[in-house]
Design a protein around this motif. Structure first.
Motif, mmCIF file in Angstrom:
data_model
loop_
_atom_site.group_PDB
_atom_site.id
_atom_site.type_symbol
_atom_site.label_atom_id
_atom_site.label_comp_id
_atom_site.label_asym_id
_atom_site.label_seq_id
_atom_site.Cartn_x
_atom_site.Cartn_y
_atom_site.Cartn_z
ATOM 1 N N THR A 4 3.338 5.957 -4.434
ATOM 2 C CA THR A 4 4.557 5.152 -4.311
ATOM 3 C C THR A 4 5.748 6.098 -4.364
ATOM 4 O O THR A 4 5.848 6.933 -5.271
ATOM 5 N N ILE A 5 6.637 5.957 -3.380
ATOM 6 C CA ILE A 5 7.796 6.840 -3.275
ATOM 7 C C ILE A 5 9.058 6.036 -3.019
ATOM 8 O O ILE A 5 9.000 4.907 -2.546
ATOM 9 N N LYS A 6 10.178 6.656 -3.322
ATOM 10 C CA LYS A 6 11.476 6.080 -2.957
ATOM 11 C C LYS A 6 11.825 6.664 -1.598
ATOM 12 O O LYS A 6 11.742 7.869 -1.379
ATOM 13 N N ALA A 7 12.201 5.786 -0.676
ATOM 14 C CA ALA A 7 12.466 6.238 0.691
ATOM 15 C C ALA A 7 13.551 5.394 1.328
ATOM 16 O O ALA A 7 13.857 4.291 0.867
ATOM 17 N N HIS A 8 14.099 5.928 2.388
ATOM 18 C CA HIS A 8 15.047 5.190 3.221
ATOM 19 C C HIS A 8 14.286 4.793 4.481
ATOM 20 O O HIS A 8 13.749 5.651 5.185
ATOM 21 N N PHE A 9 14.207 3.488 4.757
ATOM 22 C CA PHE A 9 13.522 2.988 5.952
ATOM 23 C C PHE A 9 14.464 3.263 7.109
ATOM 24 O O PHE A 9 15.340 2.470 7.423
ATOM 25 N N ASN A 10 14.282 4.409 7.757
ATOM 26 C CA ASN A 10 15.219 4.873 8.764
ATOM 27 C C ASN A 10 15.204 4.037 10.031
ATOM 28 O O ASN A 10 16.243 3.559 10.469
ATOM 29 N N LYS A 11 14.021 3.875 10.643
ATOM 30 C CA LYS A 11 14.003 3.134 11.904
ATOM 31 C C LYS A 11 12.613 2.656 12.242
ATOM 32 O O LYS A 11 11.631 3.116 11.701
ATOM 33 N N GLN A 12 12.570 1.723 13.178
ATOM 34 C CA GLN A 12 11.333 1.264 13.784
ATOM 35 C C GLN A 12 11.587 1.136 15.264
ATOM 36 O O GLN A 12 12.647 0.694 15.691
ATOM 37 N N THR A 13 10.626 1.597 16.046
ATOM 38 C CA THR A 13 10.737 1.499 17.488
ATOM 39 C C THR A 13 9.434 0.935 18.034
ATOM 40 O O THR A 13 8.371 1.175 17.479
ATOM 41 N N LYS A 14 9.557 0.196 19.105
ATOM 42 C CA LYS A 14 8.378 -0.406 19.706
ATOM 43 C C LYS A 14 8.545 -0.380 21.211
ATOM 44 O O LYS A 14 9.595 -0.720 21.731
ATOM 45 N N ASP A 15 7.488 0.052 21.905
ATOM 46 C CA ASP A 15 7.472 -0.031 23.353
ATOM 47 C C ASP A 15 6.126 -0.611 23.765
ATOM 48 O O ASP A 15 5.379 -1.104 22.930
ATOM 49 N N SER A 16 5.820 -0.553 25.023
ATOM 50 C CA SER A 16 4.584 -1.175 25.507
ATOM 51 C C SER A 16 3.337 -0.447 25.033
ATOM 52 O O SER A 16 2.251 -1.016 25.046
ATOM 53 N N LYS A 17 3.480 0.788 24.599
ATOM 54 C CA LYS A 17 2.311 1.554 24.207
ATOM 55 C C LYS A 17 2.134 1.717 22.712
ATOM 56 O O LYS A 17 1.025 1.835 22.225
ATOM 57 N N LYS A 18 3.208 1.773 21.964
ATOM 58 C CA LYS A 18 3.057 2.000 20.531
ATOM 59 C C LYS A 18 4.251 1.479 19.745
ATOM 60 O O LYS A 18 5.300 1.191 20.296
ATOM 61 N N GLU A 19 4.036 1.412 18.462
ATOM 62 C CA GLU A 19 5.057 0.945 17.527
ATOM 63 C C GLU A 19 5.148 1.991 16.425
ATOM 64 O O GLU A 19 4.144 2.342 15.811
ATOM 65 N N LEU A 20 6.343 2.519 16.203
ATOM 66 C CA LEU A 20 6.528 3.588 15.226
ATOM 67 C C LEU A 20 7.498 3.158 14.135
ATOM 68 O O LEU A 20 8.450 2.432 14.400
ATOM 69 N N VAL A 21 7.249 3.635 12.915
ATOM 70 C CA VAL A 21 8.193 3.459 11.810
ATOM 71 C C VAL A 21 8.454 4.831 11.211
ATOM 72 O O VAL A 21 7.583 5.695 11.202
ATOM 73 N N GLN A 22 9.688 5.008 10.715
ATOM 74 C CA GLN A 22 10.069 6.298 10.162
ATOM 75 C C GLN A 22 10.810 6.084 8.846
ATOM 76 O O GLN A 22 11.675 5.214 8.741
ATOM 77 N N PHE A 23 10.451 6.903 7.869
ATOM 78 C CA PHE A 23 11.081 6.860 6.557
ATOM 79 C C PHE A 23 11.589 8.245 6.198
ATOM 80 O O PHE A 23 10.977 9.250 6.550
ATOM 81 N N TYR A 24 12.724 8.293 5.477
ATOM 82 C CA TYR A 24 13.218 9.527 4.884
ATOM 83 C C TYR A 24 12.890 9.449 3.407
ATOM 84 O O TYR A 24 13.275 8.496 2.730
#
Length: 172
Positions: A4-24
């Motif tokens: 378990t970590i403290k993070a900033h939920f930076n972004k989420q992107t989704k296209d026809s091929k994949k869905e990505l999430v990014q945290f700092y």
């Protein structure tokens, strides 16, 4: 393994091929060795405050620069829309992220991703006929355009190919 970590939920992107999430990652959690051990594994992501909302994802990479540590995840394609919506409402905010090692191995994950993305493939003939029949499903319907639709499709195709339309009074 569970971290378990403290993070900033930076972004989420989704296209026809994949869905990505990014945290700092924030604070001292950047130096946790468990993060490196989970990289390139299938994990389950959950956020404190969202009960019963979990996303299965591949922990794609962890990158570090002088200011922050970035965690990138590729979300499993068949997550429910309701779950992902609740999860993504928190994008742009600080969260307490729990990363749990999944029982699924990376090969199973990629196989399920390929099945999820599998679509109907077909061809369009010059006469406007669309053939979407598949070898594994001979009962797949065949779509045929009527004369008016076929003419419109041919005009669009000619225009896209650089052909001129004499009835067109547009300057370009």
């Amino acid at each position: 393994m569970n971290v378990t970590i403290k993070a900033h939920f930076n972004k989420q992107t989704k296209d026809s091929k994949k869905e990505l999430v990014q945290f700092y990652v924030k604070g001292d959690d950047e130096h946790r060795p468990e993060l490196n051990q989970l990289t390139r594994e299938v994990v389950v992501l959950s956020i404190k405050g969202l009960e019963d909302v979990e996303l299965t994802a591949e922990f794609k990479k962890s990158s570090k620069d002088s200011k922050k540590t970035i965690l990138d995840f590729e979300v499993k394609g068949d997550s429910s829309a309701a779950q992902t919506f609740e999860f993504y409402k928190l994008a742009g905010s600080d969260v307490e992220l729990t990363i749990t090692e999944s029982q699924m191995d990376i090969d199973e994950f990629r196989e399920q991703q390929a099945e999820y993305r599998e679509g109907v493939k077909g061809t369009i003939a010059k006469d406007g006929t669309v053939d979407v029949s598949r070898e594994d499903d001979p009962n797949q319907a065949e779509l045929q355009l009527d004369d008016e639709e076929a003419a419109a499709a041919a005009e669009i195709a000619a225009s896209a190919a650089g052909g001129d339309n004499p009835d067109d009074d547009l300057p370009f």
